[in-house]
Design an enzyme around this catalytic site. Structure first.
Site, mmCIF file in Angstrom:
data_model
loop_
_atom_site.group_PDB
_atom_site.id
_atom_site.type_symbol
_atom_site.label_atom_id
_atom_site.label_comp_id
_atom_site.label_asym_id
_atom_site.label_seq_id
_atom_site.Cartn_x
_atom_site.Cartn_y
_atom_site.Cartn_z
ATOM 1 C CB CYS A 56 60.265 33.718 44.747
ATOM 2 S SG CYS A 56 58.686 34.112 43.507
ATOM 3 C CG HIS A 70 61.152 37.766 46.932
ATOM 4 N ND1 HIS A 70 62.196 37.430 45.470
ATOM 5 C CD2 HIS A 70 60.021 37.250 47.207
ATOM 6 C CE1 HIS A 70 61.398 37.696 44.660
ATOM 7 N NE2 HIS A 70 59.588 36.910 45.526
ATOM 8 C CG ASN A 122 57.972 38.653 42.490
ATOM 9 O OD1 ASN A 122 58.947 38.200 42.797
ATOM 10 N ND2 ASN A 122 57.223 37.531 43.152
HETATM 11 O O1 UT7 Z 1 57.269 36.023 44.717
HETATM 12 C C1 UT7 Z 1 56.596 34.664 45.691
HETATM 13 C C2 UT7 Z 1 55.739 35.555 47.076
HETATM 14 N N1 UT7 Z 1 54.115 36.205 47.103
HETATM 15 C C3 UT7 Z 1 53.649 37.019 47.266
HETATM 16 O O2 UT7 Z 1 54.472 37.623 48.751
HETATM 17 C C4 UT7 Z 1 52.410 38.216 47.472
HETATM 18 C C5 UT7 Z 1 52.128 37.882 48.289
HETATM 19 N N2 UT7 Z 1 50.784 38.662 48.277
HETATM 20 C C6 UT7 Z 1 50.920 40.169 47.962
HETATM 21 O O3 UT7 Z 1 51.825 40.505 47.741
HETATM 22 C C7 UT7 Z 1 49.167 40.338 48.455
HETATM 23 O O4 UT7 Z 1 48.087 40.043 48.423
HETATM 24 C C8 UT7 Z 1 48.647 40.841 46.285
HETATM 25 C C9 UT7 Z 1 49.316 42.324 46.049
HETATM 26 C C10 UT7 Z 1 48.601 39.586 45.457
HETATM 27 C C11 UT7 Z 1 47.185 41.307 46.545
HETATM 28 O O5 UT7 Z 1 46.781 42.331 47.493
HETATM 29 P P1 UT7 Z 1 45.874 42.127 48.456
HETATM 30 O O6 UT7 Z 1 45.660 43.088 49.587
HETATM 31 O O7 UT7 Z 1 45.942 41.101 49.618
HETATM 32 O O8 UT7 Z 1 44.037 42.347 47.648
HETATM 33 P P2 UT7 Z 1 43.409 41.063 47.404
HETATM 34 O O9 UT7 Z 1 43.800 39.855 46.477
HETATM 35 O O10 UT7 Z 1 42.946 40.623 48.434
HETATM 36 O O11 UT7 Z 1 42.169 41.672 46.628
HETATM 37 C C12 UT7 Z 1 41.883 43.310 47.412
HETATM 38 C C13 UT7 Z 1 40.722 44.295 45.940
HETATM 39 C C14 UT7 Z 1 39.720 42.520 45.539
HETATM 40 O O12 UT7 Z 1 39.156 43.463 45.227
HETATM 41 P P3 UT7 Z 1 37.529 42.958 45.964
HETATM 42 O O13 UT7 Z 1 37.019 41.539 46.406
HETATM 43 O O14 UT7 Z 1 37.612 44.225 47.606
HETATM 44 O O15 UT7 Z 1 36.666 44.277 45.237
HETATM 45 C C15 UT7 Z 1 40.714 42.197 44.014
HETATM 46 O O16 UT7 Z 1 39.604 41.829 43.259
HETATM 47 O O17 UT7 Z 1 41.929 43.989 44.993
HETATM 48 C C16 UT7 Z 1 41.204 43.487 43.881
HETATM 49 N N3 UT7 Z 1 42.550 43.908 42.442
HETATM 50 C C17 UT7 Z 1 42.914 44.746 41.936
HETATM 51 N N4 UT7 Z 1 42.535 45.908 41.711
HETATM 52 C C18 UT7 Z 1 42.970 46.814 41.064
HETATM 53 C C19 UT7 Z 1 43.477 42.476 42.799
HETATM 54 N N5 UT7 Z 1 44.658 43.169 41.758
HETATM 55 C C20 UT7 Z 1 43.848 44.049 41.007
HETATM 56 C C21 UT7 Z 1 44.417 45.087 40.475
HETATM 57 N N6 UT7 Z 1 44.052 46.339 40.049
HETATM 58 N N7 UT7 Z 1 45.836 44.829 39.887
#
Ligand code: UT7
Length: 323
Positions: free
Chosen positions: A114, A250, A280
């Site tokens: 990225c 980004h 992204n």
């Molecule tokens: O380009 C390179 C750099 N990349 C980035 O900067 C990405 C950085 N990370 C992020 O943008 C975020 O961490 C994400 C968008 C990937 C995830 O958001 P989050 O607020 O950190 O969520 P999480 O991974 O902690 O997940 C929270 C909950 C989980 O459920 P439980 O364990 O709380 O029951 C996940 O299973 O959301 C669930 N979850 C989803 N639910 C619905 C994860 N993905 C999804 C989804 N739809 N697509």
């Protein structure tokens, strides 16, 4: 004589096919509401079968050449940032060079995922400063849809395909920050977090891989590292956040972008956002956003533009450009 690299023109290209959040919700356990709230993404473009990274890159490059009013024959160097090359070798840049009808100069790929476009820009800028290149074509192009695990809702909703390009030209410089051109570039890598965002395969492993990510961990690093590198870029030029006219970040997560805009004290209208429509696009995200904001006249000559990105590696970087 001292030189700096001036942006002459930018271009972007997105494949035709759009996949909305609602469409994804038909095949995986997700919802439009979750994706919009947690990421800011509403839809993404995905390359057609047989449409390659080089096709997207070539289309973006043609648009950048037109915007720059530069003929392909004037290009001395093509640097293509991609983590999704057409083939293991040769470089995808070589195919783009051929597509553009160029047979001289150098063409090669760089790989910083990225952060790739910032790496490519820094490389071209340094060749230009060294007096070895007069006109460079810098491209970020990706077909991440090909390395997504479409059953992993934690990653497949986040990415899209696309390409962005810019034509840079050497202009004489007296070193002043009010002079048009790239003021400075700043690159970083820390491989100790290799495993929090990676493809779980590759040529040397004998299997093709898919994107794997510990989202929360990456998010934390992104916020910290981007803040650091933005400070570094401003300090290196004796400039302040209040001098910035445009933040072109980004596009990984709307919340990361908002936190950077807030840290810099920038009003929302000064932050270029494409994440809602592009998702992204990895190395393509910064040049696609730049092409959009330069193309529609938002970014004006003489304004100060801050580019920043962070990605797998981990890699991160920034560039300050007097447009
Ligand atoms: O380009 C390179 C750099 N990349 C980035 O900067 C990405 C950085 N990370 C992020 O943008 C975020 O961490 C994400 C968008 C990937 C995830 O958001 P989050 O607020 O950190 O969520 P999480 O991974 O902690 O997940 C929270 C909950 C989980 O459920 P439980 O364990 O709380 O029951 C996940 O299973 O959301 C669930 N979850 C989803 N639910 C619905 C994860 N993905 C999804 C989804 N739809 N697509």
């Amino acid at each position: 004589m001292a030189f700096r690299s001036q942006f002459l023109g930018c271009g972007g290209y997105l494949p035709e096919r759009i996949i909305t959040n609602a469409e994804l919700a038909q095949t995986i356990d997700t919802s439009d509401e979750w994706i919009v709230q947690r990421t800011g993404i509403s839809e993404r473009h995905v390359a057609a079968p047989g449409e390659l990274t080089s096709d997207l890159a070539t289309a973006a490059a043609r648009r950048a050449l037109t915007a720059a009013k530069v003929d392909a024959s004037e290009i001395d160097m093509i640097i293509l940032a991609t983590a999704t090359p057409d083939n293991t070798f040769p470089a995808t840049a070589a195919r783009v060079q051929h597509n553009l009808g160029i047979t001289r100069g150098a063409a090669f790929d760089v790989q910083a995922v990225c952060t790739g476009f910032i790496y490519a820009l820094a490389t071209a800028d340094n060749f230009i400063k060294a007096g070895q290149v007069k006109t460079a074509l810098v491209i970020g192009a990706e077909t991440f849809s090909r390395i997504l695990d479409w059953k992993d809702r934690g990653t497949c909703v986040l990415f899209g395909d696309g390409a962005g390009a810019a034509v840079l030209r050497a202009v004489p410089s007296n070193g002043s920050t009010s002079e048009r051109g790239t003021l400075s570039t700043h690159l970083h890598t820390d491989g100790s977090n290799y495993d929090i965002l990676y493809a779980d395969g590759g040529i040397s492993t004998g299997k093709s891989g898919f994107v794997r990510m510990e989202g929360k961990e990456v998010f934390k690093h992104a916020v910290t590292r981007l803040a650091e590198v933005v400070d570094e870029a401003l300090t290196a030029n004796g400039l302040h956040a209040s001098d910035i006219d445009w933040l072109v970040p980004h596009q990984a997560n709307r919340r990361i972008i908002d936190s950077m805009g807030k840290k810099l004290g920038l009003p929302k209208e000064k932050v270029v956002l494409t994440i809602d429509r592009h998702a992204n696009t990895s190395a393509a995200s910064v040049p696609l956003a730049l092409a959009e904001a330069a193309g529609d006249g938002r970014i004006q000559p003489g304004q100060l533009v801050l580019l920043e990105a962070m990605g797998a590696g981990l890699t991160w970087g920034a560039a300050l450009v007097r447009w």
